[in-house]
Design an enzyme around this catalytic site. Structure first.
Site, PDB file in Angstrom:
ATOM      1  N   PRO A   1       6.338 -17.942  -9.191  1.00 10.17           N
ATOM      2  CA  PRO A   1       5.994 -17.665 -10.587  1.00 10.17           C
ATOM      3  C   PRO A   1       6.627 -18.696 -11.524  1.00 10.17           C
ATOM      4  CG  PRO A   1       7.564 -16.044  -9.745  1.00 10.17           C
ATOM      5  CD  PRO A   1       7.116 -16.861  -8.587  1.00 10.17           C
ATOM      6  N   LEU A   2       5.813 -19.290 -12.393  1.00 10.79           N
ATOM      7  CA  LEU A   2       6.299 -20.369 -13.263  1.00 10.79           C
ATOM      8  C   LEU A   2       5.738 -20.227 -14.668  1.00 10.79           C
ATOM      9  CD1 LEU A   2       5.752 -23.336 -10.795  1.00 10.79           C
ATOM     10  CD2 LEU A   2       7.986 -22.575 -11.641  1.00 10.79           C
ATOM     11  N   THR A   3       6.592 -19.937 -15.605  1.00  9.01           N
ATOM     12  CA  THR A   3       6.211 -19.917 -17.012  1.00  9.01           C
ATOM     13  C   THR A   3       5.961 -21.341 -17.476  1.00  9.01           C
ATOM     14  OG1 THR A   3       7.452 -17.942 -17.465  1.00  9.01           O
ATOM     15  CG2 THR A   3       7.142 -19.445 -19.313  1.00  9.01           C
TER      16      THR A   3
ATOM     17  N   GLN B   1       2.450 -11.701 -11.997  1.00  9.74           N
ATOM     18  CA  GLN B   1       3.853 -11.276 -12.112  1.00  9.74           C
ATOM     19  C   GLN B   1       4.007 -10.531 -13.438  1.00  9.74           C
ATOM     20  OE1 GLN B   1       7.363 -13.750 -13.059  1.00  9.74           O
ATOM     21  NE2 GLN B   1       8.237 -13.004 -11.147  1.00  9.74           N
TER      22      GLN B   1
ATOM     23  N   HIS C   1       8.584  -8.412 -11.833  1.00 12.55           N
ATOM     24  CA  HIS C   1       9.669  -9.387 -12.057  1.00 12.55           C
ATOM     25  C   HIS C   1      10.982  -8.620 -12.207  1.00 12.55           C
ATOM     26  CE1 HIS C   1      11.867 -12.817 -13.114  1.00 12.55           C
ATOM     27  NE2 HIS C   1      11.143 -13.319 -14.098  1.00 12.55           N
TER      28      HIS C   1
ATOM     29  N   ASN D   1      16.204 -12.794 -12.417  1.00 12.77           N
ATOM     30  CA  ASN D   1      16.539 -13.705 -13.528  1.00 12.77           C
ATOM     31  C   ASN D   1      17.037 -13.034 -14.804  1.00 12.77           C
ATOM     32  OD1 ASN D   1      15.671 -15.524 -11.706  1.00 12.77           O
ATOM     33  ND2 ASN D   1      13.826 -16.165 -12.794  1.00 12.77           N
TER      34      ASN D   1
ATOM     35  N   TYR E   1      16.118 -10.256 -16.468  1.00 14.74           N
ATOM     36  CA  TYR E   1      15.232  -9.558 -17.395  1.00 14.74           C
ATOM     37  C   TYR E   1      15.366  -8.038 -17.191  1.00 14.74           C
ATOM     38  CZ  TYR E   1      13.778 -14.290 -18.268  1.00 14.74           C
ATOM     39  OH  TYR E   1      13.801 -15.614 -18.605  1.00 14.74           O
TER      40      TYR E   1
ATOM     41  N   ARG F   1      10.128  -9.110  -7.080  1.00 13.27           N
ATOM     42  CA  ARG F   1      10.979 -10.309  -6.975  1.00 13.27           C
ATOM     43  C   ARG F   1      12.369  -9.944  -7.485  1.00 13.27           C
ATOM     44  NH1 ARG F   1      11.469 -16.450  -9.357  1.00 13.27           N
ATOM     45  NH2 ARG F   1      10.593 -17.129  -7.409  1.00 13.27           N
TER      46      ARG F   1
ATOM     47  N   ASN G   1      20.812 -15.913 -17.492  1.00 12.96           N
ATOM     48  CA  ASN G   1      20.826 -14.848 -18.508  1.00 12.96           C
ATOM     49  C   ASN G   1      22.095 -14.007 -18.448  1.00 12.96           C
ATOM     50  OD1 ASN G   1      18.572 -15.165 -20.193  1.00 12.96           O
ATOM     51  ND2 ASN G   1      17.197 -14.329 -18.630  1.00 12.96           N
TER      52      ASN G   1
ATOM     53  N   GLY H   1       8.615 -23.607  -6.457  1.00 10.08           N
ATOM     54  CA  GLY H   1       8.433 -23.758  -7.897  1.00 10.08           C
ATOM     55  C   GLY H   1       8.106 -25.199  -8.236  1.00 10.08           C
TER      56      GLY H   1
HETATM   57  C1  LIG Z   1       9.442 -24.187 -15.494  1.00  7.52           C
HETATM   58  C2  LIG Z   1       9.911 -22.965 -14.772  1.00  7.52           C
HETATM   59  C3  LIG Z   1       9.406 -21.716 -15.121  1.00  7.52           C
HETATM   60  C4  LIG Z   1       9.784 -20.566 -14.416  1.00  7.52           C
HETATM   61  N1  LIG Z   1       9.221 -19.370 -14.731  1.00  7.52           N
HETATM   62  C5  LIG Z   1       9.479 -18.272 -13.960  1.00  7.52           C
HETATM   63  C6  LIG Z   1       8.777 -17.047 -14.173  1.00  7.52           C
HETATM   64  O1  LIG Z   1       7.899 -16.928 -15.032  1.00  7.52           O
HETATM   65  N2  LIG Z   1       9.092 -16.002 -13.375  1.00  7.52           N
HETATM   66  C7  LIG Z   1      10.051 -16.085 -12.389  1.00  7.52           C
HETATM   67  O2  LIG Z   1      10.295 -15.110 -11.687  1.00  7.52           O
HETATM   68  N3  LIG Z   1      10.720 -17.247 -12.172  1.00  7.52           N
HETATM   69  C8  LIG Z   1      10.431 -18.335 -12.907  1.00  7.52           C
HETATM   70  N4  LIG Z   1      11.050 -19.524 -12.633  1.00  7.52           N
HETATM   71  C9  LIG Z   1      11.863 -19.641 -11.403  1.00  7.52           C
HETATM   72  C10 LIG Z   1      10.993 -20.203 -10.260  1.00  7.52           C
HETATM   73  O3  LIG Z   1      10.009 -19.256  -9.850  1.00  7.52           O
HETATM   74  C11 LIG Z   1      11.820 -20.555  -9.015  1.00  7.52           C
HETATM   75  O4  LIG Z   1      12.565 -19.433  -8.654  1.00  7.52           O
HETATM   76  C12 LIG Z   1      12.754 -21.735  -9.254  1.00  7.52           C
HETATM   77  O5  LIG Z   1      12.038 -22.836  -9.797  1.00  7.52           O
HETATM   78  C13 LIG Z   1      13.435 -22.169  -7.960  1.00  7.52           C
HETATM   79  O6  LIG Z   1      12.475 -22.515  -6.980  1.00  7.52           O
HETATM   80  P1  LIG Z   1      12.183 -24.065  -6.627  1.00  7.52           P
HETATM   81  O7  LIG Z   1      13.491 -24.687  -6.267  1.00  7.52           O
HETATM   82  O8  LIG Z   1      11.199 -24.036  -5.484  1.00  7.52           O
HETATM   83  O9  LIG Z   1      11.601 -24.690  -7.858  1.00  7.52           O
HETATM   84  C14 LIG Z   1      10.728 -20.664 -13.357  1.00  7.52           C
HETATM   85  C15 LIG Z   1      11.275 -21.920 -13.045  1.00  7.52           C
HETATM   86  C16 LIG Z   1      10.871 -23.044 -13.732  1.00  7.52           C
HETATM   87  C17 LIG Z   1      11.446 -24.385 -13.342  1.00  7.52           C
END
Ligand SMILES: Cc1cc2nc3c(=O)[nH]c(=O)nc-3n(C[C@H](O)[C@H](O)[C@H](O)COP(=O)(O)O)c2cc1C
Length: 372
Positions: A26-28, A102, A175, A178, A180, A227, A235, A327
């Site tokens: 999941p990526l915002t 998510q 979710h 992190n 929340y 998750r 946070n 991610g």
């Molecule tokens: C730009 C960005 C946005 C993210 N948004 C979310 C999100 O919306 N929900 C979530 O659970 N984690 C979010 N994360 C965490 C990622 O899902 C992931 O756990 C984190 O990038 C580590 O994984 P990676 O090393 O494969 O990138 C975000 C991380 C990044 C870098």
């Protein structure tokens, strides 16, 4: 235990059949329409580009206006938002992909500029101990939810799931990571309640399990997932005994036969953590994170955070995890599964300046292998 399983093999997770074990984490990315929070065409293109992954988990999608930290995030509390998501989902399905929403409430980390004078909500009146990335200001002390208000929030999640189902999503991931709202209930650094929602691991897990049950009323347990990041510090989060919490929570989840639980270990996002001298580090608390989890949870595991392809492959082969989510690597490699399978070079160029900007730049313009 070693098996012959690889990241490229298909896998059944609850009712979801993944064509391979690469998952988009999941990526915002803040690309939705600003005031309506409706998913749009650039999001449709972005998610569709990633249809070769076994599963896409969307950015976190807020269940109400008050439950959002970011501007431009795709919400799930109106018909119009559900219709926007439907275009995304239909397009991913046309390419043979699977996509889960998510679903999210940010609790005490809300963006005060979006609250219209209201107080953010949380299990306990404890503010995050640093400045908000969204506003640059101190976080306000949140309002401690009453039991009646907790029930209302559970219903907001359920309504969000109803919209997600209308949009055609293959499943829903809560979710709970992190820092929340769900995480704020789970961990004893942010939950100091003395009623049935605070204190023991059982009581701190209650909100999470109630929301899971509400989502499953809509999607069924086999299409519902969670998750969590039990040792995460992002946070301003902390739990004095994460293994104690998980020793209650994970067997409860096992009883429900979820599609999977996605575990995010302590990682790169923690850089902004406040350092408290009296607190144990994540490594002290859970040194071999995924292998500890594997002992505590019988169901399907998706592993996440800073995984190299080699480590992900090892986790799958040893059956520590059934799949792995990526991610950053999924941001700059829209065709990651194909690149790995064919031995093609991964794209290492990542533009951090466009992670949270609007429009296609740094979003849908990362190249496929055949475009390089
Ligand atoms: C730009 C960005 C946005 C993210 N948004 C979310 C999100 O919306 N929900 C979530 O659970 N984690 C979010 N994360 C965490 C990622 O899902 C992931 O756990 C984190 O990038 C580590 O994984 P990676 O090393 O494969 O990138 C975000 C991380 C990044 C870098």
């Amino acid at each position: 235990m070693n098996s012959t399983k690889t990241l490229h093999d298909s896998v059944q997770l609850g009712e979801l059949k993944l064509q391979n074990r690469f998952v988009v984490a999941p990526l915002t990315r803040q690309r939705a329409d600003k005031d309506s929070f409706i998913p749009n065409d650039v999001m449709k293109e972005y998610y569709t580009q990633r249809a070769s992954f076994g599963l896409i988990i969307t950015e976190c999608s807020q269940v109400s206006k008050l439950s959002d930290v970011f501007y431009w995030s795709g919400g799930i509390y109106s018909k119009e938002q559900a219709l926007g998501w439907k275009k995304v989902v239909d397009s991913v399905h046309e390419k043979g992909g699977l996509i889960m929403l998510q679903i999210w409430h940010c609790g005490r980390s809300a963006n005060i500029s979006q609250l219209g004078g209201k107080q953010p909500i949380a299990p306990s009146p404890i503010a995050i101990n640093y400045k908000s990335r969204a506003t640059g200001e101190d976080y306000p002390v949140p309002h401690e939810l009453t039991i009646e208000e907790i029930k209302e929030v559970v219903q907001q999640f359920k309504q969000g799931a109803i919209y997600a189902k209308e949009a055609g999503f293959d499943g829903i991931e809560l979710h709970g990571a992190n820092g929340y709202l769900v995480d704020q209930f789970l961990r004893d650094g942010s939950n100091k309640r003395t009623d049935i929602y605070g204190g023991s691991p059982e009581n701190r897990s209650r909100f999470c399990l109630e929301v899971i049950d509400a989502l499953a009323e809509v999607f069924g347990y086999g299409r519902t997932a969670l998750r969590i990041s039990p040792t995460g510090r992002f946070n301003d989060m902390y739990d004095s005994d994460p293994v104690g919490l998980l020793s209650y929570l994970l067997p409860e989840l096992d009883k429900r036969n979820l599609a999977f639980v996605e575990f995010k270990r302590h990682g790169a996002l923690e850089n902004r953590a406040v350092v408290y001298p009296d607190r144990k580090t994540p490594q002290e608390q859970m040194p071999d994170f995924f292998r500890i989890i594997r002992k505590l949870y019988k169901g399907n595991i998706i592993a996440n955070d800073n995984l190299s392809i080699e480590e992900a492959q090892e986790l799958v082969q040893e059956e520590v995890a059934q799949a792995c989510s990526f991610g950053y690597k999924s941001i700059n490699n829209p065709d990651l599964p194909l690149r790995v399978k064919n031995g093609w070079k991964l794209n290492e160029n990542l533009d951090r300046d466009t992670l949270f900007t609007q429009g296609p730049k740094g979003y849908t313009d990362y190249p496929f292998h055949n475009q390089e």
